[in-house]
Scaffold this motif. Structure first.
Motif, PDB file in Angstrom:
ATOM      1  N   ASP A  32      -1.832   5.133  -0.422  1.00  0.00           N
ATOM      2  CA  ASP A  32      -2.547   3.920  -0.034  1.00  0.00           C
ATOM      3  C   ASP A  32      -1.626   2.933   0.670  1.00  0.00           C
ATOM      4  OD1 ASP A  32      -4.605   5.152  -1.227  1.00  0.00           O
ATOM      5  OD2 ASP A  32      -4.900   3.710  -2.846  1.00  0.00           O
ATOM      6  N   ASP A  33      -0.424   2.750   0.133  1.00  0.00           N
ATOM      7  CA  ASP A  33       0.508   1.795   0.726  1.00  0.00           C
ATOM      8  C   ASP A  33       0.935   2.227   2.123  1.00  0.00           C
ATOM      9  OD1 ASP A  33       0.675   0.000  -1.509  1.00  0.00           O
ATOM     10  OD2 ASP A  33       1.780   1.560  -2.543  1.00  0.00           O
ATOM     11  N   HIS A  36      -2.040   1.550   4.516  1.00  0.00           N
ATOM     12  CA  HIS A  36      -2.212   0.122   4.760  1.00  0.00           C
ATOM     13  C   HIS A  36      -1.061  -0.446   5.582  1.00  0.00           C
ATOM     14  CE1 HIS A  36      -4.939  -0.008   0.985  1.00  0.00           C
ATOM     15  NE2 HIS A  36      -5.646   0.175   2.078  1.00  0.00           N
ATOM     16  N   ARG A  40      -1.660  -2.188   9.066  1.00  0.00           N
ATOM     17  CA  ARG A  40      -1.255  -3.586   9.245  1.00  0.00           C
ATOM     18  C   ARG A  40      -0.398  -3.758  10.501  1.00  0.00           C
ATOM     19  NH1 ARG A  40      -1.065  -4.577   3.382  1.00  0.00           N
ATOM     20  NH2 ARG A  40      -2.544  -6.275   2.968  1.00  0.00           N
ATOM     21  N   LEU A 142      -6.411  -6.513   4.022  1.00  0.00           N
ATOM     22  CA  LEU A 142      -6.895  -5.157   4.258  1.00  0.00           C
ATOM     23  C   LEU A 142      -6.991  -4.347   2.972  1.00  0.00           C
ATOM     24  CD1 LEU A 142      -7.702  -3.007   6.342  1.00  0.00           C
ATOM     25  CD2 LEU A 142      -5.279  -2.387   6.510  1.00  0.00           C
ATOM     26  N   ASP A 143      -6.042  -4.528   2.059  1.00  0.00           N
ATOM     27  CA  ASP A 143      -6.034  -3.755   0.818  1.00  0.00           C
ATOM     28  C   ASP A 143      -6.765  -4.455  -0.319  1.00  0.00           C
ATOM     29  OD1 ASP A 143      -4.197  -5.760   0.786  1.00  0.00           O
ATOM     30  OD2 ASP A 143      -2.672  -4.652  -0.337  1.00  0.00           O
ATOM     31  N   ALA A 195      -9.874   2.505   7.246  1.00  0.00           N
ATOM     32  CA  ALA A 195      -8.680   2.400   6.404  1.00  0.00           C
ATOM     33  C   ALA A 195      -8.890   3.081   5.054  1.00  0.00           C
ATOM     34  CB  ALA A 195      -8.308   0.931   6.204  1.00  0.00           C
ATOM     35  N   ARG A 196     -10.059   2.875   4.454  1.00  0.00           N
ATOM     36  CA  ARG A 196     -10.331   3.497   3.153  1.00  0.00           C
ATOM     37  C   ARG A 196     -10.446   5.013   3.284  1.00  0.00           C
ATOM     38  NH1 ARG A 196     -11.881   0.131  -0.960  1.00  0.00           N
ATOM     39  NH2 ARG A 196     -13.146   1.754  -1.926  1.00  0.00           N
TER      40      ARG A 196
END
Length: 390
Positions: A32-33, A36, A40, A142-143, A195-196
């Protein structure tokens, strides 16, 4: 006089590795990081391009009721871009305080810039902050999807409220505003969905790779354990096979006391080797009991006393503790006494037999100290392991 030496023998291997429970791949620096962080960087480039390329010219050419207010909003958004670059471009998560301040600044800048727009110019070229602020909110939140949706709704509500407060819009104006709002919301939500989806796909891929690596590791460990077990058995059989060959060739006489002692030693070693691979709540006593069983089958009367509660003894140390026991019991003629004492500080195993002559073990690992002594006609052996202090 007592003689000290160290018990020597090939240390047994531990049990084969067990399967680890499946775990979800999460945490800093994981799927996930990474997704993101990459998104970003792209969003930061978009906001910087929109700020300079598409917002600066309307700010300089369009008419505003309070031009200084629009300039202040532009400078504030430029400040958010500059400050956030220190984390975004280095692919580091932004601190919560920075996210909160940046979000509040973006919403306030959007409100100020829209307030400075003249009547009839809302959601047009002069209202450059409407779409730009949405991109800033995406960059910062975003997260945090729930907070992002709340911030977008707040920004939209403020913009619509200022639009309605500027005058009485007709149906054409309302339709045009609806198209702008719907188009902007669609783009922002599409970015969130992308993104998800990327994060979910990356998470699944990473989990599959981690599971494959765990399987390979367990396979390698199991193969190593199997090779170790084969080496252990080969080492023990290496002592037994020459004896069997001598008996088969008639070079060793079964009636000879030395041959009988060698047979007893080989049988006890093999029985202990089998016991090492048994599942038992008290492995040390289980292995000693196996050695006692072989001695009793030879007609030796053996008494076994165990004191103290069960303690964890490493497999290699157990092997060193029971090695002298094997030698002592195999040399016993008619009787033997075995005692096991376990305390918080040490583990002792002592054997008293009626063997002829003192038996010593060759020097080996120094984890276990072994003492041999004579008490009249009896021979005494004591193996001691001092538990390491935690």
């Amino acid at each position: 006089m007592a003689e000290k030496t160290a018990a020597a023998d090939t240390a047994p291997r531990d049990r084969p590795p067990r399967a680890d429970p499946p775990s979800r791949v999460t945490g800093p620096g994981l799927p996930d990081d990474n997704v993101h962080a990459t998104m970003r960087v792209a969003l930061w480039c978009v906001t910087a391009l929109l700020l300079v390329g598409l917002s600066l010219r309307p700010l300089l050419t369009q008419h505003y009721r309070q031009h200084w207010l629009a300039v202040t909003a532009f400078v504030a958004l430029a400040g958010v871009t500059a400050v956030s670059s220190g984390w975004v471009l280095r692919r580091r998560p932004m601190p919560p305080a920075l996210t909160a301040v940046g979000t509040a600044t973006a919403l306030a800048a959007g409100y100020c810039a829209t307030s400075a727009v003249g009547a009839g110019a809302h959601f047009g070229a002069a209202d450059w902050s409407f779409g730009l602020v949405e991109w800033y909110l995406l960059l910062l939140l975003l997260d945090r999807v729930a907070l992002l949706l709340a911030a977008l709704a707040t920004h939209l509500a403020l913009s619509v409220a200022l639009f309605l407060a500027a005058g009485q819009p007709d149906r054409v104006d309302i339709g045009a505003v609806g198209i702008v709002v719907l188009g902007g919301a669609t783009v922002q939500l599409a970015v969130v969905v992308i993104a998800r989806a990327l994060a979910r796909g990356t998470r699944r891929t990473t989990a599959a790779i981690a599971a494959r690596d765990r399987m390979r590791t367990r396979l390698l460990l199991a193969e190593g354990w199997e090779r170790g077990q084969r080496n252990d058995f080969a080492g023990q059989l290496g002592l037994t096979l020459p004896l069997l060959a001598e008996l088969a060739d008639g070079l060793a006489d079964p009636r000879d006391p030395d041959t009988r002692r060698r047979c007893a030693l080989a049988a006890t070693q093999l029985r202990r080797l089998f016991a090492e691979n048994d599942e038992s709540p008290d492995p040390l006593v289980h292995e000693i009991t196996a050695c006692v069983d072989i001695a009793e089958r030879r007609g030796v009367v053996v008494s076994l006393a165990v004191s103290g509660s069960t303690v964890a003894v490493p497999a290699a140390v157990r092997h060193e503790l029971t090695g002298p026991v094997v030698a002592a019991l195999s040399a016993a003629r008619d009787r033997a006494r075995v005692s096991v004492l376990r305390t918080v500080a040490e583990v002792r195993v002592a054997v008293v037999t009626d063997a002829e002559g003192a038996r010593t073990a060759p020097p080996g690992a120094a984890d276990v100290e072994v003492e041999y002594g004579s008490y009249g006609r009896d021979r005494r052996m004591e193996a001691r392991w001092r538990r390491p202090s935690s």
